[in-house]
Design a protein around this motif. Structure first.
Motif, short mmCIF file in Angstrom:
data_model
loop_
_atom_site.label_atom_id
_atom_site.label_comp_id
_atom_site.label_asym_id
_atom_site.label_seq_id
_atom_site.Cartn_x
_atom_site.Cartn_y
_atom_site.Cartn_z
N UNK A 192 4.10 14.83 -11.05
CA UNK A 192 3.80 13.40 -11.04
C UNK A 192 3.75 12.89 -12.47
N UNK A 193 4.33 11.72 -12.68
CA UNK A 193 4.44 11.15 -14.02
C UNK A 193 3.08 10.64 -14.51
N UNK A 194 2.72 11.05 -15.71
CA UNK A 194 1.44 10.62 -16.26
C UNK A 194 1.44 9.13 -16.55
N UNK A 195 2.59 8.57 -17.02
CA UNK A 195 2.63 7.15 -17.32
C UNK A 195 2.51 6.32 -16.05
N UNK A 196 3.07 6.80 -14.93
CA UNK A 196 2.90 6.09 -13.66
C UNK A 196 1.45 6.17 -13.19
N UNK A 197 0.82 7.31 -13.39
CA UNK A 197 -0.59 7.45 -13.01
C UNK A 197 -1.44 6.40 -13.70
N UNK A 222 -3.57 3.61 -11.81
CA UNK A 222 -5.01 3.90 -11.84
C UNK A 222 -5.77 2.91 -12.72
N UNK A 223 -5.49 1.62 -12.55
CA UNK A 223 -6.23 0.61 -13.32
C UNK A 223 -7.69 0.61 -12.88
N UNK A 224 -7.90 0.62 -11.57
CA UNK A 224 -9.26 0.72 -11.02
C UNK A 224 -9.27 1.87 -10.02
N UNK A 225 -9.98 2.96 -10.31
CA UNK A 225 -10.05 4.07 -9.35
C UNK A 225 -11.16 3.87 -8.33
N UNK A 276 0.85 -1.19 0.00
CA UNK A 276 0.00 0.00 0.00
C UNK A 276 0.89 1.24 0.00
N UNK A 277 0.89 1.97 -1.11
CA UNK A 277 1.67 3.19 -1.26
C UNK A 277 0.77 4.38 -0.92
N UNK A 278 0.86 4.86 0.30
CA UNK A 278 0.04 6.00 0.73
C UNK A 278 0.75 7.31 0.39
N UNK A 279 -0.02 8.35 0.12
CA UNK A 279 0.51 9.66 -0.26
C UNK A 279 1.47 9.52 -1.44
N UNK A 280 1.02 8.80 -2.45
CA UNK A 280 1.90 8.49 -3.58
C UNK A 280 2.34 9.75 -4.33
N UNK A 281 1.56 10.82 -4.24
CA UNK A 281 1.92 12.07 -4.92
C UNK A 281 3.18 12.70 -4.35
N UNK A 306 -4.27 14.02 -8.54
CA UNK A 306 -3.11 13.65 -9.34
C UNK A 306 -3.15 14.27 -10.74
N UNK A 307 -4.33 14.61 -11.23
CA UNK A 307 -4.38 15.32 -12.51
C UNK A 307 -3.72 16.69 -12.39
N UNK A 308 -3.96 17.38 -11.25
CA UNK A 308 -3.29 18.66 -11.01
C UNK A 308 -1.78 18.46 -10.86
N UNK A 309 -1.37 17.38 -10.18
CA UNK A 309 0.05 17.10 -10.00
C UNK A 309 0.73 16.79 -11.34
N UNK A 310 0.01 16.11 -12.21
CA UNK A 310 0.56 15.83 -13.55
C UNK A 310 0.70 17.13 -14.34
N UNK A 311 -0.32 17.98 -14.29
CA UNK A 311 -0.26 19.26 -15.01
C UNK A 311 0.89 20.13 -14.52
#
Length: 468
Positions: A293-298, A302-305, A237-242, A284-289
């Motif tokens: 945060x890496x979009x490919x990692x997202x 994010x297979x199942x949100x 469990x990766x918490x606070x992944x951002x 995470x969309x804001x973090x990607x923008x």
């Protein structure tokens, strides 16, 4: 999920026999003919249990020396020692050296399987007890019967058995780790470890060491097993992944792609089988923008949100949650359990709870500690002032100081509208429960709400009657 067991024995027929017995019972068995081969196999992947011959003819070290090395690096690893030339003194020496158990050749298959099962279970309990001491008793279930929690619970039931990666979002304190633990407990990996990594509480320079471990001899220390390796056969469990640094994000992406990694300072490829569940309170969309945060990692995570609702969006669960925390706190602290009267509960249900479920749990613990010992019930006057202020702000209309300038009929209409809006909000849009509390017939309340123009949360006139 099949658990790995390593067999180290110099006799090929013993290795084949034990491997066959274990595989028939659903375990994944691998074997080594010498101590060096066994240590190399453990560097490649840490097993759930080690079956180790004492004498190991032809090896540079015997089983006792290998046991010492193994337990230096991995003290929680259960080890079963075996020998064809042992006696009671040998068995006692093996247990004193740190082995979980000892079995003499020739052995009965049923006895070996029983030892293996008990050894793996003992290691699991040690991990859980250590976590309980470090983190306190974690919540393992979602409390509440609101539509939002019911939908979340149904989603977990569907997703848990699939093995897919999950990204849990929701405000801080809403219960994202509870959801992750539920997924693990309902999955096929429930007998495997559940390992938590809190990226927000970890120094960036230590992140890779904690995740991937270190190779033996790095900086003069022993080999460190990272959390990815600890979670083999289970859930990470990766918490606070951002909050993970960009360099670590790139390495995690590679691990997710092929389930292999290298320890810090090492060159050996470590292969693991881990289900990754991640969580973030940030968008995470804001973090990607913002390129944090890496979009490919997202997309890999994010297979199942899953979205966990804020407590203010499930106010009808507050009563059940508060009483649950009272029971839990009373059990863990020895303090007497107390009830909450209706006025106090009304304040709790009207409060906005910026800290969500975690804030409610902390408040309940503080109340049980601070209320007078002779008070059997928690009353509204015992609550912190900021909760009452929030309730008053919810009930009173804006510009309430001008109400004295209104005619009685207009003032009463203003009060009724704001009062009923607050009560409807308190009970999560449930008209039946609101009517019962305010002392009106359900049909009469519907007519009153329509006459006053009280809109539900979706913008309709009159809140929908959500079933209990």
């Amino acid at each position: 999920m099949a658990q790995d067991i390593l067999i180290v024995d110099d006799e090929a027929d013993i290795r084949d026999l034990v491997s066959g017995i274990l595989q028939d019972e659903g375990y994944q068995a691998c074997s080594a003919a010498s101590a060096n081969q066994g240590l190399d196999a453990m560097r490649a992947r840490l097993p759930a249990l080690l079956i180790l011959d004492i004498w190991l003819n032809g090896s540079s070290i015997d089983g006792f020396k290998m046991l010492e090395r193994v337990l230096t690096d991995d003290p929680d690893l259960p080890v079963i020692m075996i020998s064809g030339h042992g006696n009671i003194e040998t068995a006692v020496a093996a247990i004193k050296a740190g082995a979980y158990d000892y079995i003499e050749k020739p052995f009965q298959a049923d006895r070996l399987i029983t030892m293996v099962r008990r050894g793996i279970e003992a290691a699991r309990l040690r991990r859980e007890n250590r976590e309980l001491r470090l983190r306190g008793s974690p919540e393992m279930e979602l409390i509440g019967n609101s539509p939002a929690v019911t939908a979340l619970r149904n989603a977990v039931d569907k997703i848990a058995p699939t093995g897919s990666r999950i990204l849990i979002s929701g405000p801080a304190g809403s219960g994202k780790e509870v959801v992750a633990r539920m997924v693990h407990s309902l999955s096929k990996r429930t007998d495997g470890p559940f390992v938590v990594v809190n990226a927000a509480a970890m120094a960036p320079e230590r992140m890779e060491v904690e995740l991937f471990g270190t190779e033996e001899g790095l900086a003069g220390g022993a080999r460190k097993v990272g959390t990815f390796e600890q979670a083999h056969g289970g859930t990470l469990f990766l918490d606070h992944v951002a909050d993970m640094p960009p360099e670590t994000q790139a390495k995690i992406l590679r691990v997710l792609q092929d389930q292999t990694f290298e320890r810090v300072g090492g060159a050996t490829k470590i292969q693991v089988d881990v289900r990754v569940i991640s969580a973030s309170s940030k968008d995470l969309h804001d973090e990607i923008a913002a390129r944090r945060f890496r979009e490919d990692l997202f997309h890999r995570l994010n297979v199942v949100p899953i979205r966990v609702p804020a407590l203010r969006d499930r106010r009808e669960d507050i009563s059940m949650l508060a009483r649950h925390f009272i029971r839990r706190t009373a059990e863990s602290t020895g303090l007497p359990a107390r009830d909450i009267d209706e006025d106090a509960m009304a304040i709790l249900q009207a409060y906005e709870w910026p800290g969500n479920v975690r804030e409610l749990r902390n408040l309940i613990e503080r109340l049980l500690i601070m209320v007078p010992s002779d008070a059997p019930v928690i009353q509204a006057a015992m609550l912190p002032a900021e909760l009452g202020a929030g309730t008053i702000a919810t009930v009173l209309p804006s510009g309430a100081e001008d109400i004295m300038s209104l005619a009685l009929r207009e003032a009463r209409e203003v009060f009724e509208r704001e009062y009923l809006t607050a009560q409807i909000t308190r009970f999560g849009g449930n008209v039946s429960r609101t009517a019962s509390f305010v002392g009106m017939e359900r049909s009469a309340l519907h007519r009153k709400l329509k006459a006053l123009g009280v809109a539900n949360e979706r913008g309709g006139q009159g809140p929908a009657d959500v079933p209990n």
